[in-house]
Design a protein around this motif. Sequence first.
Motif, short mmCIF file in Angstrom:
data_model
loop_
_atom_site.label_atom_id
_atom_site.label_comp_id
_atom_site.label_asym_id
_atom_site.label_seq_id
_atom_site.Cartn_x
_atom_site.Cartn_y
_atom_site.Cartn_z
N PRO A 221 29.13 56.56 -13.15
CA PRO A 221 28.58 55.91 -11.95
C PRO A 221 27.11 56.28 -11.80
O PRO A 221 26.66 57.32 -12.28
CB PRO A 221 29.42 56.50 -10.80
CG PRO A 221 30.64 57.06 -11.46
CD PRO A 221 30.23 57.49 -12.83
N GLU B 82 26.27 58.18 -6.29
CA GLU B 82 27.18 59.32 -6.21
C GLU B 82 26.67 60.36 -5.23
O GLU B 82 27.44 60.91 -4.43
CB GLU B 82 27.37 59.94 -7.59
CG GLU B 82 28.22 59.12 -8.52
CD GLU B 82 29.61 58.86 -7.97
OE1 GLU B 82 30.37 59.84 -7.79
OE2 GLU B 82 29.93 57.70 -7.71
N ARG C 71 35.74 59.29 -12.20
CA ARG C 71 36.09 58.50 -11.01
C ARG C 71 37.47 58.86 -10.48
O ARG C 71 37.69 58.96 -9.28
CB ARG C 71 36.01 57.01 -11.34
CG ARG C 71 34.61 56.42 -11.33
CD ARG C 71 34.70 54.90 -11.42
NE ARG C 71 33.40 54.28 -11.27
CZ ARG C 71 32.57 54.02 -12.25
NH1 ARG C 71 32.91 54.36 -13.49
NH2 ARG C 71 31.40 53.44 -12.04
N ARG D 229 37.29 62.20 -8.78
CA ARG D 229 36.56 62.07 -7.51
C ARG D 229 37.47 61.52 -6.41
O ARG D 229 37.50 62.05 -5.30
CB ARG D 229 35.36 61.15 -7.71
CG ARG D 229 34.56 60.92 -6.43
CD ARG D 229 34.42 59.43 -6.22
NE ARG D 229 33.40 58.85 -7.07
CZ ARG D 229 33.41 57.55 -7.41
NH1 ARG D 229 34.40 56.76 -7.04
NH2 ARG D 229 32.43 57.04 -8.15
N TRP D 230 38.26 60.50 -6.72
CA TRP D 230 39.13 59.93 -5.70
C TRP D 230 40.31 60.84 -5.38
O TRP D 230 40.81 60.85 -4.25
CB TRP D 230 39.61 58.54 -6.11
CG TRP D 230 38.51 57.53 -6.03
CD1 TRP D 230 37.96 56.82 -7.05
CD2 TRP D 230 37.81 57.12 -4.84
NE1 TRP D 230 36.96 56.01 -6.58
CE2 TRP D 230 36.85 56.16 -5.24
CE3 TRP D 230 37.90 57.47 -3.50
CZ2 TRP D 230 35.99 55.56 -4.32
CZ3 TRP D 230 37.05 56.87 -2.59
CH2 TRP D 230 36.11 55.93 -3.01
N SER E 62 44.55 54.46 -11.48
CA SER E 62 43.22 54.96 -11.82
C SER E 62 43.28 55.94 -12.99
O SER E 62 42.41 55.93 -13.87
CB SER E 62 42.60 55.65 -10.60
OG SER E 62 41.34 56.21 -10.90
#
Length: 261
Positions: free
Chosen positions: A25, A30, A119, A122-123, A245
């Motif tokens: 990203p 970010e 990602r 992060r989620w 994901s």
Amino acid sequence: MTVAPPPRTPAPAAARHRVRGGVRPHPVWELLLIAVLYAVYRIGRVLASGHVGEAMRNAHRVWDLERTVRLPGEERVQALFLHSESVIHVVNCYYAYVHFPAIVVFMLWMYLRRPAYYRWVRWVLIGLTGLALVLHLSMPLAPPRMLGIDGLIDTGQRYGPAVYGAPQAHSIANQYAAMPSLHIGWAIVIAIGLIVSARTRWRWLWVLHPVATVLVVVGTANHYWLDGIVVSVLLAAVLVALRPSFRRAREADAPAIGEYG
């Protein structure tokens, strides 16, 4: 007569990104996302403070529930460390200085070296921390060191370094947000992220980080066993919800298998 081989057709951009292990990203976005989430989290932690009476009542309920289901007393773990002032000082330092820097270094490393999984991780962190914040707001809980239980002391105040100031202080280190333990939750996320994204046979040693964290937060009387159990349940729910994901991350990383040490 030698026939020259046909010219190679450049691989599509998407394929080239997959070989590199995923697309990172944009760093500016970010950083903005992290800044916004940190601000929300800080506000939430401050709002969760100040409920001293309710936090103490909940603490006694949690303590009684643990004894009812025959969980070992937190004072037993603390007693193992109190045999040596040097050991308890190291344990206090682990509690004070490892938690937040470890997650920062972990996320930076994932961003730079394992972008396919970044990602997803992060989620996972956002989901877990968000759910934890809801519990912090809805169930203020004083840590066991405040209960006055025989055999339990505030090791930070007694031996140093101390993380917390006066209980009434409004800061991100809210003393009445013991349930659930993000020390334990984030440590488990770090271990899972490094285990699933690494290829070395030694990657399973990362399990030692959450194990050590559990012993540290319980041994310093900053958390109950139940705080770790609850955060583990929340994390399991987040991982299940983010399975798509994770599958995408694994597929993006698949061409790069064998490149990692």
